[in-house]
Design a protein around this motif. Structure first.
Motif, PDB file in Angstrom:
ATOM      1  N   PRO A   1      10.599 -15.109  24.011  1.00 56.63           N
ATOM      2  CA  PRO A   1       9.857 -16.264  23.466  1.00 56.63           C
ATOM      3  C   PRO A   1       9.312 -15.984  22.072  1.00 56.63           C
ATOM      4  N   VAL A   2       9.491 -16.942  21.192  1.00 54.22           N
ATOM      5  CA  VAL A   2       8.962 -16.854  19.829  1.00 54.22           C
ATOM      6  C   VAL A   2       8.214 -18.146  19.545  1.00 54.22           C
ATOM      7  N   GLY A   3       6.922 -18.032  19.260  1.00 57.66           N
ATOM      8  CA  GLY A   3       6.107 -19.220  19.008  1.00 57.66           C
ATOM      9  C   GLY A   3       6.355 -19.804  17.627  1.00 57.66           C
ATOM     10  N   TRP A   4       5.751 -20.943  17.394  1.00 56.94           N
ATOM     11  CA  TRP A   4       5.997 -21.649  16.138  1.00 56.94           C
ATOM     12  C   TRP A   4       5.497 -20.868  14.931  1.00 56.94           C
ATOM     13  N   ARG A   5       4.462 -20.063  15.101  1.00 59.92           N
ATOM     14  CA  ARG A   5       3.953 -19.296  13.968  1.00 59.92           C
ATOM     15  C   ARG A   5       4.984 -18.282  13.490  1.00 59.92           C
ATOM     16  N   ARG A   6       5.610 -17.582  14.437  1.00 59.27           N
ATOM     17  CA  ARG A   6       6.615 -16.598  14.026  1.00 59.27           C
ATOM     18  C   ARG A   6       7.886 -17.261  13.530  1.00 59.27           C
ATOM     19  N   TRP A   7       8.228 -18.453  14.068  1.00 61.04           N
ATOM     20  CA  TRP A   7       9.379 -19.177  13.527  1.00 61.04           C
ATOM     21  C   TRP A   7       9.120 -19.548  12.066  1.00 61.04           C
ATOM     22  N   LEU A   8       7.899 -19.967  11.754  1.00 60.77           N
ATOM     23  CA  LEU A   8       7.561 -20.279  10.367  1.00 60.77           C
ATOM     24  C   LEU A   8       7.625 -19.025   9.496  1.00 60.77           C
ATOM     25  N   ALA A   9       7.164 -17.894  10.050  1.00 62.38           N
ATOM     26  CA  ALA A   9       7.224 -16.639   9.292  1.00 62.38           C
ATOM     27  C   ALA A   9       8.670 -16.246   9.011  1.00 62.38           C
ATOM     28  N   ILE A  10       9.554 -16.419  10.005  1.00 59.02           N
ATOM     29  CA  ILE A  10      10.972 -16.107   9.807  1.00 59.02           C
ATOM     30  C   ILE A  10      11.568 -17.004   8.720  1.00 59.02           C
ATOM     31  N   ALA A  11      11.263 -18.289   8.794  1.00 60.32           N
ATOM     32  CA  ALA A  11      11.760 -19.220   7.774  1.00 60.32           C
ATOM     33  C   ALA A  11      11.236 -18.848   6.393  1.00 60.32           C
ATOM     34  N   GLY A  12       9.946 -18.496   6.316  1.00 61.72           N
ATOM     35  CA  GLY A  12       9.376 -18.081   5.041  1.00 61.72           C
ATOM     36  C   GLY A  12      10.029 -16.818   4.512  1.00 61.72           C
ATOM     37  N   GLY A  13      10.314 -15.871   5.404  1.00 58.25           N
ATOM     38  CA  GLY A  13      10.979 -14.637   4.995  1.00 58.25           C
ATOM     39  C   GLY A  13      12.369 -14.888   4.433  1.00 58.25           C
TER      40      GLY A  13
ATOM     41  N   PRO B   1      11.759  -6.717  10.257  1.00 54.33           N
ATOM     42  CA  PRO B   1      10.905  -7.245  11.337  1.00 54.33           C
ATOM     43  C   PRO B   1      11.211  -8.706  11.662  1.00 54.33           C
ATOM     44  N   LEU B   2      11.599  -9.469  10.640  1.00 58.33           N
ATOM     45  CA  LEU B   2      11.905 -10.881  10.844  1.00 58.33           C
ATOM     46  C   LEU B   2      13.260 -11.071  11.512  1.00 58.33           C
ATOM     47  N   THR B   3      14.273 -10.342  11.038  1.00 57.31           N
ATOM     48  CA  THR B   3      15.607 -10.506  11.617  1.00 57.31           C
ATOM     49  C   THR B   3      15.677  -9.961  13.042  1.00 57.31           C
ATOM     50  N   VAL B   4      14.915  -8.906  13.327  1.00 58.65           N
ATOM     51  CA  VAL B   4      14.891  -8.377  14.698  1.00 58.65           C
ATOM     52  C   VAL B   4      14.209  -9.362  15.638  1.00 58.65           C
ATOM     53  N   THR B   5      13.118  -9.980  15.169  1.00 57.91           N
ATOM     54  CA  THR B   5      12.462 -11.012  15.979  1.00 57.91           C
ATOM     55  C   THR B   5      13.406 -12.182  16.231  1.00 57.91           C
ATOM     56  N   LEU B   6      14.128 -12.608  15.190  1.00 60.38           N
ATOM     57  CA  LEU B   6      15.101 -13.689  15.332  1.00 60.38           C
ATOM     58  C   LEU B   6      16.207 -13.303  16.303  1.00 60.38           C
ATOM     59  N   GLY B   7      16.741 -12.095  16.157  1.00 56.85           N
ATOM     60  CA  GLY B   7      17.800 -11.638  17.048  1.00 56.85           C
ATOM     61  C   GLY B   7      17.347 -11.524  18.492  1.00 56.85           C
ATOM     62  N   SER B   8      16.113 -11.083  18.693  1.00 54.97           N
ATOM     63  CA  SER B   8      15.579 -10.976  20.053  1.00 54.97           C
ATOM     64  C   SER B   8      15.474 -12.346  20.713  1.00 54.97           C
TER      65      SER B   8
END
Length: 307
Positions: free
Chosen positions: A122-134, A108-115
């Protein structure tokens, strides 16, 4: 007795889906190097492809002819599926089941990053933090520079990249294209890829144990595909999707019972971080979709009042 809600049925179907796929992986791991991986993929692919073709015919999936763009995306998706099957099963045969499964929870994180990177979504700061945490959780599992980090760890990470490419290609397919047609094309491509690969390897005879494991992984793949189709038709996807992480629980249980694999504390911590960040990402995407729908309804209502 109250009837089970659609979300309740969806939850159980998702848990069953992940159990089927994880038990299938366990069968492949139990086969080990007794059979060439190409032979395993060919035999399993024959059973899976025949079943998917039957299911596609029952659902009328062959009535739709894909346009050239969709055909190209289906080819790309199938090639990515070939890569993911090779890299993941190679890693699976040489590393703990829970470790390999935990890394796949990055999806779910890598697909969001790839998208965001390739499609400009658009990816907000909350999901960017989640990707970094993942990704921090992933580092806790693989631990570069330690004894446990080897070529098979890299294979598992390449499998994550391949599945991410597969899912990104799937997102660009036309909504009208039947999902079973897409699934069948990928299954057949993996089978053909493995058949070509197997020409350079010596097939091995099946004894009773190996035949039972091959039958098990083949039937479980079929069950997994069946349940995955059913789960998409029941319940709220945003509610059901997080239960995909139950695959990790099955992997932990099977690894412990069958091979005595007890993940290190850092591995468990990394897996927990990935699950938490992925669950948040799925929840956040669900909230954003709901807000978008509400805005569209409000805009349509305002337009109606003006006319």
């Amino acid at each position: 007795m109250n009837r089970l809600s659609d979300n309740g049925r969806g939850m159980l179907l998702m848990i069953g889906t992940m159990a089927a796929f994880t038990f299938s992986d366990a069968c492949v791991k139990a086969i080990g190097t007794a059979l060439p991986l190409s032979q395993v993929l060919v035999l399993r692919g024959i059973v899976a492809s025949l079943f998917i073709a039957w299911m596609a015919a029952r659902l009328g999936a062959f009535h739709h002819r894909p346009v050239p763009r969709d055909a190209a995306l289906m080819l790309l998706r199938g090639l990515a599926e070939c890569g993911s099957a090779y890299f993941f099963l190679t890693a699976l045969r040489n590393m703990p089941l829970a470790n390999a499964t935990a890394l796949l929870q990055m999806l779910p994180l890598t697909v969001t990053l790839g998208s965001a990177v390739f499609f400009g979504e658009p990816v907000g700061w909350r999901r960017w933090l989640a990707i970094a945490g993942g990704f921090c959780g992933m580092l806790l599992i693989v631990r570069p520079g330690t004894e446990g980090f080897n070529a098979y760890t890299i294979d598992a990470l390449l499998a994550v990249a391949a599945v991410t490419l597969r899912d990104l290609a799937t997102r660009r397919l036309s909504p009208a294209l039947p999902s079973m047609q897409v699934t069948l094309s990928s299954s057949v491509l993996v089978m053909l890829f493995a058949a070509g690969w197997s020409l350079g390897e010596d097939w091995q005879p099946l004894d009773v144990r190996l035949a039972a494991l091959m039958l098990g992984t083949s039937l479980l793949i079929v069950i997994g595909y069946t349940l995955s189709v059913m789960v998409m038709r029941v319940g709220d996807v945003g509610f059901v999707a997080p239960f995909r992480y139950t695959g990790l629980l099955w992997a932990l249980l099977l690894g412990l019972v069958l091979w005595g694999e007890l993940p290190q504390p850092m591995t468990l911590l990394g897996a927990a971080v990935i699950v938490a960040m992925g669950s948040f990402t799925l929840w956040r995407e669900r909230q954003l979709r709901r807000t978008e729908v509400q805005d569209q309804v409000a805009a349509a209502g305002a337009k109606t009042r003006r006319t």
